[in-house]
Every structure is written in structure tokens, then in C-alpha cells.
Design a protein around this motif. Sequence first.
Motif, short mmCIF file in Angstrom:
data_model
loop_
_atom_site.label_atom_id
_atom_site.label_comp_id
_atom_site.label_asym_id
_atom_site.label_seq_id
_atom_site.Cartn_x
_atom_site.Cartn_y
_atom_site.Cartn_z
N CYS A 130 0.86 -1.18 0.00
CA CYS A 130 0.00 0.00 0.00
C CYS A 130 0.90 1.24 0.00
CB CYS A 130 -0.89 0.00 1.24
SG CYS A 130 -1.80 1.54 1.44
N CYS A 133 -0.09 3.17 3.69
CA CYS A 133 0.22 2.64 5.03
C CYS A 133 1.31 1.58 5.00
CB CYS A 133 -1.03 2.10 5.70
SG CYS A 133 -1.58 0.51 5.07
N CYS A 150 -6.86 -1.05 -0.17
CA CYS A 150 -6.06 -1.57 0.94
C CYS A 150 -6.97 -1.98 2.11
CB CYS A 150 -5.06 -0.52 1.42
SG CYS A 150 -4.13 -1.02 2.88
N CYS A 153 -6.14 0.50 5.32
CA CYS A 153 -6.41 1.96 5.37
C CYS A 153 -7.36 2.45 4.28
CB CYS A 153 -5.09 2.73 5.32
SG CYS A 153 -4.38 2.82 3.67
N SER A 155 -6.79 2.90 1.15
CA SER A 155 -6.14 3.59 0.04
C SER A 155 -6.24 2.77 -1.26
CB SER A 155 -4.67 3.85 0.38
OG SER A 155 -3.97 4.25 -0.78
ZN ZN Z 1 -3.00 0.92 3.33
#
Ligand code: ZN
Length: 214
Positions: A130, A133, A150, A153, A155
Amino acid sequence: MNIILLGPPGAGKGTQANRLVEERGMVQLSTGDMLRAAVKASTPLGLKAKAVMDRGELVSDEIVSELIDAELTAMDAGTGAIFDGYPRTRAQAERLDELLDKHGRKLDRVIELEVDEDALVDRITGRFTCGNCGAGYHDRYNLPQVEGVCDRCGSTEFKRRPDDTEETVRTRMQEYRAKTAPILPYYEERGIVSRVDGMASIDEVADKIDALLS
Ligand code: ZN
Ligand code: ADP
Ligand code: ADP
């Protein structure tokens, strides 16, 4: 508790370290991550290390040991450390003993992740993380639950390492065999090495490690 995760590139050190961080509140000390951060920030150290890393060779013992010293200095004395990708040479192993001593810490266990070399190229060339994170994934063995998002998080930005190519992996494996695997006897003499089958699933490897640390 202070532990070393040892194993060739792609063995699963980062994957297992991440989990220990989440589940036990330990801190992951990855010299690879520290060096990549230095490269990204274009610090003098990063500029020096980049070409060496791109070739898959080891950067100098002094550089990585200084990075570890700085991290240990910044850490709370009661927080456990997971050494991931360090030490990688006999000189680094000896230096780590000095550093642990200096910071009032003791090495509890060295966990060697044993893997088939044939599986490593596959693991490394399928690896991605990711971009936000740093959570680790794999194209086939460890995909996010929702494609392109992800788990940790949310993302949607992912990245791949420039050194995760088949050619570089071969060099990195040679470096491991020539310089890193020979440090195992140094720890074996102290009776603190445990071997875990790194070819098992991520969860199975995690269970084995938990059993060793409980
Ligand atoms: Zn992440
Ligand atoms: P992997 O997780 O695939 O084993 P790392 O992220 O640990 O790889 O390391 C990436 C690169 O950073 C290495 O190929 C090497 O160039 C450099 N590096 C990381 N840790 C060390 C170390 N302890 N000593 C020397 N070089 C290191
Ligand atoms: P290392 O830090 O030792 O270089 P990583 O933890 O980054 O290795 O793992 C390399 C790749 O293999 C990642 O894409 C990861 O998701 C995947 N992986 C890790 N452990 C396993 C496992 N036990 N089985 C299958 N794939 C794994």
C-alpha cells in the motif's frame, strides 16, 4: 522482547513483522524500509545507497548499524524490537550485540524462516505494498479483500519496489547465501535459533511464531 527475523528476500519477514507489530505492539526495525525512506527523501545517505540497492547488493555495515542505533535510541525501553533484514553480515551481528548492550536490551530469539529458493522469485515479483500505510500484499497469495483497496487503510494507491525484479532477486539471494546465512552459527552457539517452515501459509507461519514467543 527482542527478536530477529532471518531469511532470504521474500521469505515473509516483513509480513510477519507487520503482524507482530499489530498484535503485540512491538516495533519493526527494517533497515530496508529505513534505507528506502532515505532514498525517497534524497538524503545524502539515500543517494549513496540507491545504486547499491538497485543492484541487489548490500550497503555498508556502518550505514545500517547507525540507522539501527538511532532507532533504538528513540525507542521506549519497554517496547520490544523486531529486527527485520538486520543483521545481514557477521560484522552487523557483532555490532548489534554492542548496540543491544548499550541500550540495555537482550536478544531473546532468532527466528529463521526456511523457504525454497524456487518460490522466492515468484514471491518477490508478485509483491506490492500500500502506498499510504505500507501494508504488504501479493498478486496471488495475499490479495486485498476488495480488489484495488487496501484492507488496512482503504487507500487505492499501491506500489512495487524497483529492486523486485527477477534479475535483482538472484543477486540478493546470492548475497544472502554468501553473507547472511553464515551468521546463523553465531546465534546457534547461544541456543536461541528457532526454525519455522516459511513455505506454509501466512497464517500458519504466524501461529508457529506465536507459539515460539509465548
Ligand atoms: Zn493501506
Ligand atoms: P527483503 O525484504 O527483500 O529481504 P530489504 O527490504 O530488507 O529486502 O532490503 C532491500 C535492500 O536494502 C537490500 O537488497 C540491500 O541493498 C539493502 N539493505 C537492507 N538491509 C540491509 C542490511 N542490514 N545490510 C546491508 N544492506 C541492507
Ligand atoms: P521479506 O520481508 O522476507 O522480503 P515479505 O514479507 O515482503 O518478505 O513477503 C514477500 C511476498 O510474499 C509478499 O508479497 C507477501 O505478501 C508474500 N508472502 C509472505 N509470506 C507468505 C507465505 N507464507 N505464503 C505465500 N506468500 C507469502
